[in-house]
Every structure is written in structure tokens, then in C-alpha cells.
Scaffold this active site. Structure first.
Site, short mmCIF file in Angstrom:
data_model
loop_
_atom_site.label_atom_id
_atom_site.label_comp_id
_atom_site.label_asym_id
_atom_site.label_seq_id
_atom_site.Cartn_x
_atom_site.Cartn_y
_atom_site.Cartn_z
N GLN A 27 -5.84 0.60 -18.06
CA GLN A 27 -4.51 1.16 -18.25
C GLN A 27 -4.26 0.51 -19.82
OE1 GLN A 27 -2.46 -0.63 -15.14
NE2 GLN A 27 -3.52 0.76 -13.68
N HIS A 51 -12.68 -1.04 -9.17
CA HIS A 51 -13.54 -2.10 -9.10
C HIS A 51 -14.94 -1.79 -8.89
CE1 HIS A 51 -9.72 -4.78 -8.81
NE2 HIS A 51 -9.12 -3.62 -8.32
N GLY A 61 1.08 -6.07 -12.27
CA GLY A 61 2.35 -5.37 -13.00
C GLY A 61 2.00 -4.22 -13.81
N GLY A 87 -1.21 0.70 -8.79
CA GLY A 87 -0.02 1.31 -8.55
C GLY A 87 0.49 2.18 -9.68
N CYS A 106 -9.67 -1.54 -14.11
CA CYS A 106 -8.28 -1.31 -13.43
C CYS A 106 -7.33 -1.71 -14.51
CB CYS A 106 -8.24 -2.49 -12.29
SG CYS A 106 -7.14 -2.07 -10.97
N PHE A 107 -6.74 -2.89 -14.34
CA PHE A 107 -5.48 -2.90 -15.44
C PHE A 107 -5.95 -2.78 -16.71
CE2 PHE A 107 -2.27 -5.85 -17.50
CZ PHE A 107 -1.15 -4.91 -16.98
N ASN A 138 -7.22 -0.92 -6.27
CA ASN A 138 -5.86 -1.42 -6.22
C ASN A 138 -5.12 -1.29 -7.45
OD1 ASN A 138 -3.84 -3.07 -5.60
ND2 ASN A 138 -4.75 -4.96 -6.09
N SER A 162 -4.52 -9.51 -8.43
CA SER A 162 -3.68 -7.84 -8.68
C SER A 162 -2.64 -7.53 -7.51
CB SER A 162 -4.90 -6.59 -8.49
OG SER A 162 -5.68 -6.81 -9.64
N GLU A 183 -17.19 -4.23 -9.06
CA GLU A 183 -17.85 -5.46 -8.53
C GLU A 183 -17.68 -5.44 -7.05
OE1 GLU A 183 -13.80 -6.44 -7.65
OE2 GLU A 183 -14.82 -5.73 -9.39
N GLY A 211 -5.78 -6.66 -12.80
CA GLY A 211 -4.35 -7.73 -12.86
C GLY A 211 -3.10 -6.88 -12.43
#
Length: 385
Positions: A273, A359, A243, A313, A269-270, A311, A60, A361, A241
Site C-alpha cells: 500500500q 505474506h 493502520g 483491510g 502487505c502494508f 491480513n 498487523s 513468509e 503493519g
């Protein structure tokens, strides 16, 4: 990224000057750390005091220059058990006081040497508190680190930084994901099969599922719906991930196909989104994001507060105060960050699908959110029943 003689970095790094240049013109001078040369990326900061190996090897962080807020980094050296992937993914690394000598029974080499061997340009000896405060006030931005033969007039270096690509609009998942599918077998008796879409998956994630009797088929980010269902999954998982999620068209279309089939779905996370976009919500770039292992999140379904590893943005733009009607049924925000009220989780009320923005994990800790894998198991058990 270009590297100037990285093989000799360990001999020159103690005396080689380095400079960090932000796209708004502010600069910090220090010493080379890791490889000598130049690198570019998005400047972000991580508040974790431990787990730097997991941070460095988290896909990521692709195309990001990570600033560590903890002053002492590298104390435990580098081992061969803790990496989350096969390589370091950060494009640059910024620390204040690197350890002179690592001290840990598992250590195999120094962090400095590991960065140099993998060609990661870094800088040490700068005021990371001042840099972090600057990023909090001005926001994450493009940055360059320069040392050795890459050092030039700062005006020239600033021009280079401003020519570097921005994170907004970047579609990066396929750059870090596996190219070939692979299987992580269940520990003990196999109870379920999960198709995990690798958007930048960390090694501990399928391991956590395997511990619960799940055989995990890790598929490339480019996997088709037919390839997903060729493994006869009891559930589908979308990973973390890098981007901008607004540029990730294929994962969104793939997730919509999974939702249409009402297969139990879990995203982190990603993946959170991507679920937001699949449900029709927008996403936006946070000013400086959430990164580290001490972020407080409330599970609104239970009222419990968890300390979590983050993690990201970008975030999902979904209403906190109501249930939303979507093409796939009713949806609500299930988790929220207590620092800034950012959406940290979504769940569908009319079919088995949920996600979180962090996350669970958390190989470096904390483990407050590990129950989410059990929640995924419960969804698959319910669907099978």
C-alpha cells in the site's frame, strides 16, 4: 483496555458470562475466554484453520478484535517457537469452541492461560458463523467485549463501543515497530545487505531473507533516508503493519526517497500500500478485508495461481487493465485476488521495485509465495551486475 483481575481469570472464566457488542447494535452472549474485563477494536474475521499463534502475535492485528471462523481453536496449545513477535497484538479474541485440553508435543501452556497472562480479553461459546456472516454483509466495524465487572446494560456498552476510535485514518505503524535498530545475520555466507523498514514486521520475515544469504538490518518505522543508506543496503524492504495507509505519510516519503535512488525495493502487505501511494495511486478500505491462509492470488506475470496468507483491510486503487505512467516510470498490477479482483501486487517496469499485498513468509503456511524472496534476490543480483 482495562482488565479486571486477569491473574484470577483462569479461575473465573469457565463461569463468567461475557457479551460482544457491535457498533451497529447487534450483540452475542457467551463466556469469558482469556482475561476478564473489557476491550475495544475493529471486528475482523480470519479464515485460517491453523496458525492461531502467528495470528495473535502478528503486529498487523494491533487494535483489532479477531473472530476465528474455524470452530475449534487452541487444540495445540501455546509453544515458545511459533510467535511472530514478543507479545500478543490483537485487542480481543473470539472463538466458538476452545479446546478443553491442548495436545501437542511442543505445547507449554493453554491458549486460554496465555491470553489471560497477557491481558487479552476474549469471548467463547458464540455462533462465530453468524458473526462472520454479519461482518461480511455489514462490513468490519467497531466492537467491544465485556465480562466480569465490566458487564453493564447493553445500551451503556454500545455507547462505549461507539466512542472507540475507528481504524480509518489511524496511523499505527510506529506503535508496533521496533524502537531500536537490530541485525538478523545471514545464514552462511553473506551475499547481500538489506535495510528492512519495520512497520509491524513479523519475526519469520527477516529469517526468510537470512536463509538466502541476506544480512537484514531492521530499522524503526521512523527511520530517515540517511539512516537507511548508512547500512549500505543492496536492497530495501518495507514490511507489513497495521493502520490506514492514507495516514502513513513518513513511510511514503521514505519510499519515494528509495525509488529516487533506484535501489532494489520489495514491499509486502502494508508495504504494498505504501508503494501504491508512493507511485501516486490511492488506497481504500475494504468492506471486510482479507485475513487467513487460504486466499487465491494470481501472479499475472506467470499466470500461476497461489494460495496465500493475508491480513489486510485496505487495498491499492490501481487499474488492472493497463500499464500506468508514474513519476518513477511505468507501473502495472502484477498480482490480483481471484475472489474479488483486489490488487495484490505492483511492479515497476523501468526500475527494480515490486510489492505484494500478502505474506510470502507465511510461517503457518502456505508456502506458495516463498519465491518472492528469490525474486528480490534476483533484483539485487541484477543491480549489482
Amino acid at each position: 483496555m482495562t482488565i479486571s483481575n486477569p491473574g484470577h481469570a483462569s479461575k473465573r472464566k469457565a463461569v463468567s458470562p461475557a457479551v460482544l457488542v457491535l457498533e451497529d447494535g447487534r450483540s452475542f452472549r457467551g463466556r469469558a475466554f482469556g482475561a476478564v474485563g473489557e476491550t475495544f477494536g475493529e471486528a475482523v474475521f480470519s479464515t485460517g484453520m491453523t496458525g492461531y499463534q502467528e495470528t495473535l502475535t502478528d503486529p498487523s492485528y494491533h487494535r483489532q478484535v479477531v473472530v476465528m471462523t474455524a470452530p475449534h481453536v487452541g487444540n495445540t496449545g501455546v509453544n515458545d517457537e511459533d510467535p511472530e513477535s514478543k507479545r500478543i497484538w490483537v485487542s480481543g479474541y473470539v472463538v466458538r469452541d476452545p479446546a478443553r485440553h491442548p495436545s501437542n508435543w511442543r505445547s507449554r501452556r493453554t491458549l486460554d492461560d496465555e491470553l489471560a497472562s497477557q491481558g487479552v480479553v476474549g469471548i467463547s461459546g458464540i455462533d462465530t458463523r453468524a458473526l462472520t456472516r454479519h461482518l461480511r454483509e455489514r462490513g468490519a466495524m467497531r466492537v467491544g467485549i465485556f465480562s466480569g465487572n465490566a458487564l453493564e446494560d447493553e445500551g451503556v456498552l454500545l455507547a462505549k463501543v461507539r466512542q472507540a476510535p475507528e481504524m480509518a485514518g489511524a496511523d499505527l505503524a510506529a506503535e508496533v515497530a521496533t524502537k531500536e535498530a537490530y541485525v538478523v545475520p545471514a545464514v552462511g555466507t553473506r551475499k547481500f545487505t538489506v535495510a528492512a523498514i519495520d512497520l509491524g514486521i513479523k519475526g519469520m520475515t527477516p529469517h526468510r531473507m537470512a536463509e538466502r544469504g541476506i544480512e537484514v538490518h531492521v530499522l524503526p518505522a521512523t527511520a530517515t533516508l540517511d539512516e537507511v543508506y548508512a547500512v549500505a543496503p543492496d536492497g530495501v524492504f518495507f514490511s507489513n503493519g497495521p493502520g490506514d495507509p492514507s495516514a502513513a505519510e513518513h513511510p511514503v516519503a521514505l519510499m519515494r526517497g528509495v525509488l529516487e535512488r533506484k535501489t532494489p525495493l520489495f514491499g509486502i502487505c502494508f508495504g504494498n500500500q505504501i508503494l501504491g501511494r508512493a507511485l501516486g495511486f490511492g488506497t481504500f478500505k475494504l468492506k471486510y478485508g482479507h485475513r487467513g491462509i487460504n486466499q487465491p492470488v494470481q501472479d499475472r506475470t506467470t499466470g500461476k495461481v497461489e494460495v496465500t496468507a493475508h491480513n489486510h483491510g485496505f487495498a491499492v486503487d490501481a487499474p488492472l487493465d493497463k500499464v500506468s505512467d508514474t513519476e518513477f516510470g511505468r507501473a502495472e498490477v502484477s498480482h490480483v485476488c481471484l475472489n474479488d479482483q483486489v490488487v495484490e501486487g505492483l511492479q515497476l517496469l523501468d526500475q527494480p521495485a515490486f510489492s505484494v499485498q500478502y505474506h510470502p513468509e507465511a510461517a503457518a503456511g502456505p508456502h506458495d509465495a516463498a519465491y518472492l524472496f528469490d525474486r528480490f534476490v534476483t533484483l539485487m543480483e541484477g543491480q549489482r551486475a
